[in-house]
Motif scaffolding. Structure first.
Motif, PDB file in Angstrom:
ATOM      1  N   ILE A   1       0.743  -1.212  -0.006  1.00 24.66           N
ATOM      2  CA  ILE A   1       0.121  -0.076   0.143  1.00 24.66           C
ATOM      3  C   ILE A   1       0.943   1.462  -0.145  1.00 24.66           C
ATOM      4  O   ILE A   1       1.981   1.472   0.578  1.00 24.66           O
ATOM      5  CB  ILE A   1      -0.975  -0.073   1.242  1.00 24.66           C
ATOM      6  CG1 ILE A   1      -0.225  -0.232   2.645  1.00 24.66           C
ATOM      7  CG2 ILE A   1      -1.980  -0.991   1.096  1.00 24.66           C
ATOM      8  CD1 ILE A   1      -1.134   0.344   3.826  1.00 24.66           C
ATOM      9  N   ARG A   2       0.526   2.224  -0.601  1.00 24.36           N
ATOM     10  CA  ARG A   2       0.922   3.640  -0.739  1.00 24.36           C
ATOM     11  C   ARG A   2       0.014   4.627  -0.804  1.00 24.36           C
ATOM     12  O   ARG A   2      -0.999   4.395  -1.037  1.00 24.36           O
ATOM     13  CB  ARG A   2       2.037   3.707  -2.130  1.00 24.36           C
ATOM     14  CG  ARG A   2       2.994   2.703  -2.390  1.00 24.36           C
ATOM     15  CD  ARG A   2       3.726   2.967  -3.521  1.00 24.36           C
ATOM     16  NE  ARG A   2       5.236   2.286  -3.475  1.00 24.36           N
ATOM     17  CZ  ARG A   2       5.254   1.150  -3.740  1.00 24.36           C
ATOM     18  NH1 ARG A   2       4.241   0.290  -4.213  1.00 24.36           N
ATOM     19  NH2 ARG A   2       6.609   0.746  -3.806  1.00 24.36           N
ATOM     20  N   GLY A   3       0.362   5.803  -0.475  1.00 24.59           N
ATOM     21  CA  GLY A   3      -0.594   7.015  -0.302  1.00 24.59           C
ATOM     22  C   GLY A   3      -0.239   7.755   0.976  1.00 24.59           C
ATOM     23  O   GLY A   3       0.621   7.716   1.722  1.00 24.59           O
ATOM     24  N   PRO A   4      -0.959   8.687   0.992  1.00 21.34           N
ATOM     25  CA  PRO A   4      -1.233   9.491   2.190  1.00 21.34           C
ATOM     26  C   PRO A   4      -1.219   8.946   3.490  1.00 21.34           C
ATOM     27  O   PRO A   4      -1.876   7.799   3.584  1.00 21.34           O
ATOM     28  CB  PRO A   4      -2.302  10.597   2.117  1.00 21.34           C
ATOM     29  CG  PRO A   4      -2.598  10.430   0.802  1.00 21.34           C
ATOM     30  CD  PRO A   4      -2.256   9.240   0.009  1.00 21.34           C
ATOM     31  N   GLY A   5      -0.495   9.240   4.333  1.00 20.56           N
ATOM     32  CA  GLY A   5      -0.507   8.676   5.823  1.00 20.56           C
ATOM     33  C   GLY A   5       0.509   7.405   5.809  1.00 20.56           C
ATOM     34  O   GLY A   5       0.480   6.720   6.784  1.00 20.56           O
ATOM     35  N   ILE A   6       1.311   7.009   4.723  1.00 16.64           N
ATOM     36  CA  ILE A   6       2.113   5.934   4.625  1.00 16.64           C
ATOM     37  C   ILE A   6       3.521   6.399   4.387  1.00 16.64           C
ATOM     38  O   ILE A   6       3.498   6.816   3.202  1.00 16.64           O
ATOM     39  CB  ILE A   6       1.472   4.790   3.693  1.00 16.64           C
ATOM     40  CG1 ILE A   6      -0.040   4.422   3.920  1.00 16.64           C
ATOM     41  CG2 ILE A   6       2.427   3.433   3.665  1.00 16.64           C
ATOM     42  CD1 ILE A   6      -0.713   3.694   2.718  1.00 16.64           C
TER      43      ILE A   6
ATOM     44  N   LEU B   1      -8.596   1.474   5.168  1.00 18.97           N
ATOM     45  CA  LEU B   1      -8.084   1.682   3.876  1.00 18.97           C
ATOM     46  C   LEU B   1      -8.713   2.879   3.074  1.00 18.97           C
ATOM     47  O   LEU B   1     -10.030   2.760   2.590  1.00 18.97           O
ATOM     48  CB  LEU B   1      -8.272   0.448   2.809  1.00 18.97           C
ATOM     49  CG  LEU B   1      -7.340  -0.831   3.187  1.00 18.97           C
ATOM     50  CD1 LEU B   1      -7.739  -1.968   2.511  1.00 18.97           C
ATOM     51  CD2 LEU B   1      -5.639  -0.238   3.235  1.00 18.97           C
ATOM     52  N   PRO B   2      -8.418   4.001   3.284  1.00 20.47           N
ATOM     53  CA  PRO B   2      -9.040   5.297   2.801  1.00 20.47           C
ATOM     54  C   PRO B   2      -9.039   5.369   1.119  1.00 20.47           C
ATOM     55  O   PRO B   2      -8.045   4.510   0.626  1.00 20.47           O
ATOM     56  CB  PRO B   2      -8.511   6.484   3.287  1.00 20.47           C
ATOM     57  CG  PRO B   2      -7.063   5.973   3.715  1.00 20.47           C
ATOM     58  CD  PRO B   2      -7.412   4.609   4.207  1.00 20.47           C
ATOM     59  N   ARG B   3      -9.796   5.875   0.566  1.00 21.05           N
ATOM     60  CA  ARG B   3      -9.733   6.048  -0.909  1.00 21.05           C
ATOM     61  C   ARG B   3      -8.670   6.467  -1.337  1.00 21.05           C
ATOM     62  O   ARG B   3      -8.398   6.147  -2.766  1.00 21.05           O
ATOM     63  CB  ARG B   3     -11.255   7.053  -1.483  1.00 21.05           C
ATOM     64  CG  ARG B   3     -10.823   8.432  -1.220  1.00 21.05           C
ATOM     65  CD  ARG B   3     -12.312   9.142  -1.061  1.00 21.05           C
ATOM     66  NE  ARG B   3     -13.025   8.782   0.081  1.00 21.05           N
ATOM     67  CZ  ARG B   3     -14.123   9.515   0.196  1.00 21.05           C
ATOM     68  NH1 ARG B   3     -14.559  10.449  -0.707  1.00 21.05           N
ATOM     69  NH2 ARG B   3     -14.711   9.092   1.310  1.00 21.05           N
ATOM     70  N   SER B   4      -7.867   7.227  -0.586  1.00 20.18           N
ATOM     71  CA  SER B   4      -6.635   7.914  -1.311  1.00 20.18           C
ATOM     72  C   SER B   4      -5.527   6.720  -1.612  1.00 20.18           C
ATOM     73  O   SER B   4      -4.402   7.113  -1.931  1.00 20.18           O
ATOM     74  CB  SER B   4      -6.259   8.783  -0.443  1.00 20.18           C
ATOM     75  OG  SER B   4      -5.906   8.559   0.893  1.00 20.18           O
ATOM     76  N   THR B   5      -5.617   5.388  -0.803  1.00 21.79           N
ATOM     77  CA  THR B   5      -4.653   4.503  -0.849  1.00 21.79           C
ATOM     78  C   THR B   5      -4.495   3.756  -1.967  1.00 21.79           C
ATOM     79  O   THR B   5      -5.446   3.321  -2.595  1.00 21.79           O
ATOM     80  CB  THR B   5      -4.889   3.503   0.427  1.00 21.79           C
ATOM     81  OG1 THR B   5      -4.873   4.262   1.506  1.00 21.79           O
ATOM     82  CG2 THR B   5      -3.822   2.418   0.609  1.00 21.79           C
ATOM     83  N   ARG B   6      -3.380   3.643  -2.539  1.00 21.45           N
ATOM     84  CA  ARG B   6      -3.084   2.659  -3.662  1.00 21.45           C
ATOM     85  C   ARG B   6      -2.740   1.387  -3.203  1.00 21.45           C
ATOM     86  O   ARG B   6      -1.835   1.187  -2.135  1.00 21.45           O
ATOM     87  CB  ARG B   6      -2.129   3.227  -4.371  1.00 21.45           C
ATOM     88  CG  ARG B   6      -2.135   4.570  -5.142  1.00 21.45           C
ATOM     89  CD  ARG B   6      -1.017   5.010  -6.060  1.00 21.45           C
ATOM     90  NE  ARG B   6      -1.204   6.237  -6.808  1.00 21.45           N
ATOM     91  CZ  ARG B   6      -1.487   7.345  -6.318  1.00 21.45           C
ATOM     92  NH1 ARG B   6      -0.882   7.774  -5.021  1.00 21.45           N
ATOM     93  NH2 ARG B   6      -1.612   8.575  -7.281  1.00 21.45           N
ATOM     94  N   ILE B   7      -3.277   0.381  -3.875  1.00 20.00           N
ATOM     95  CA  ILE B   7      -2.969  -1.217  -3.403  1.00 20.00           C
ATOM     96  C   ILE B   7      -2.646  -1.990  -4.464  1.00 20.00           C
ATOM     97  O   ILE B   7      -3.120  -2.011  -5.680  1.00 20.00           O
ATOM     98  CB  ILE B   7      -4.238  -1.861  -2.658  1.00 20.00           C
ATOM     99  CG1 ILE B   7      -4.755  -0.878  -1.737  1.00 20.00           C
ATOM    100  CG2 ILE B   7      -4.242  -3.051  -2.326  1.00 20.00           C
ATOM    101  CD1 ILE B   7      -6.019  -1.578  -0.978  1.00 20.00           C
TER     102      ILE B   7
END
Length: 199
Positions: free
Chosen positions: A141-146, A189-195
């Motif tokens: 997972i990647r994105g804001p907060g990570i 897992l918010p919508r901004s997360t890339r999986i």
């Protein structure tokens, strides 16, 4: 035990606040496992983690969707009516929050309210009970907060989850947010997360 009357939090104010903090922390720090406050121990089929999130997120102004197995359980409907007063809707697209006892009971993600460009916050937040939050296929997972990237391995995600999530992510700022619950904990897992699939 009567789930409808006794299945709530022993200390509703403090416990719902603690559960709400756990849910917010889970969404602010995607992929991290946050401990959930458990309600009483009902003998119903509904997982305690679903009860905890339902009691925390629902009120009489909040439309909720329950999967067929939950909606068919009179004790669950009694719990909702007695403790939250939340209106239960049959159409996923009308729900502010959706609760499913397993991926097999969950419609495709795009069947829920995806919000609008003007009001993306009106989309559905889905709470899905899974068998376990670890031990499944490795996902990155990647994105804001990570920071850089993270790894998660929940068991029991929907079929074609990566494809469905990718389509959901492309709608940003619209799209659903997802909470996975199991083992007394929640993973956000918010919508901004890339999986993506792990290697």
């Amino acid at each position: 035990m009567d789930l409808g009357l006794d299945g709530g939090f022993a200390d509703p104010v403090l416990q719902s606040q603690a559960a709400f903090r756990a849910i917010m922390d889970a969404l602010a720090n995607p992929g991290t496992v946050q401990k959930l406050v458990a309600p009483g121990s009902p003998t119903s089929s509904i997982p305690l983690e679903l009860v905890s999130t339902l009691l925390t997120l629902s009120d009489h102004d909040t439309s909720i969707w329950l999967d067929d197995s939950l909606r068919a359980d009179s004790a669950v409907l009694q719990l909702v009516s007695f403790h939250t007063g939340a209106p239960v809707v049959r159409e996923p697209g009308r729900a502010a929050f959706a609760f499913a006892a397993g991926a097999e009971h969950l419609p495709r993600l795009d069947q829920f309210n995806l919000g609008t460009q003007e009001y993306p916050d009106r989309s559905t937040t889905i709470v899905l009970a899974v068998p376990a939050l670890t031990g499944g296929p490795d996902l990155i997972i990647r994105g804001p907060g990570i920071k850089d990237h993270g790894r998660i391995s929940p068991v029991g995600l929907p079929e074609d989850f990566i494809g469905q999530w990718s389509a959901n992510r492309e709608l940003f700022p619209r799209g659903i947010d997802l909470l996975l619950v199991a083992e007394g904990a929640v993973l956000g897992l918010p919508r901004s997360t890339r999986i993506a699939e792990g290697h």
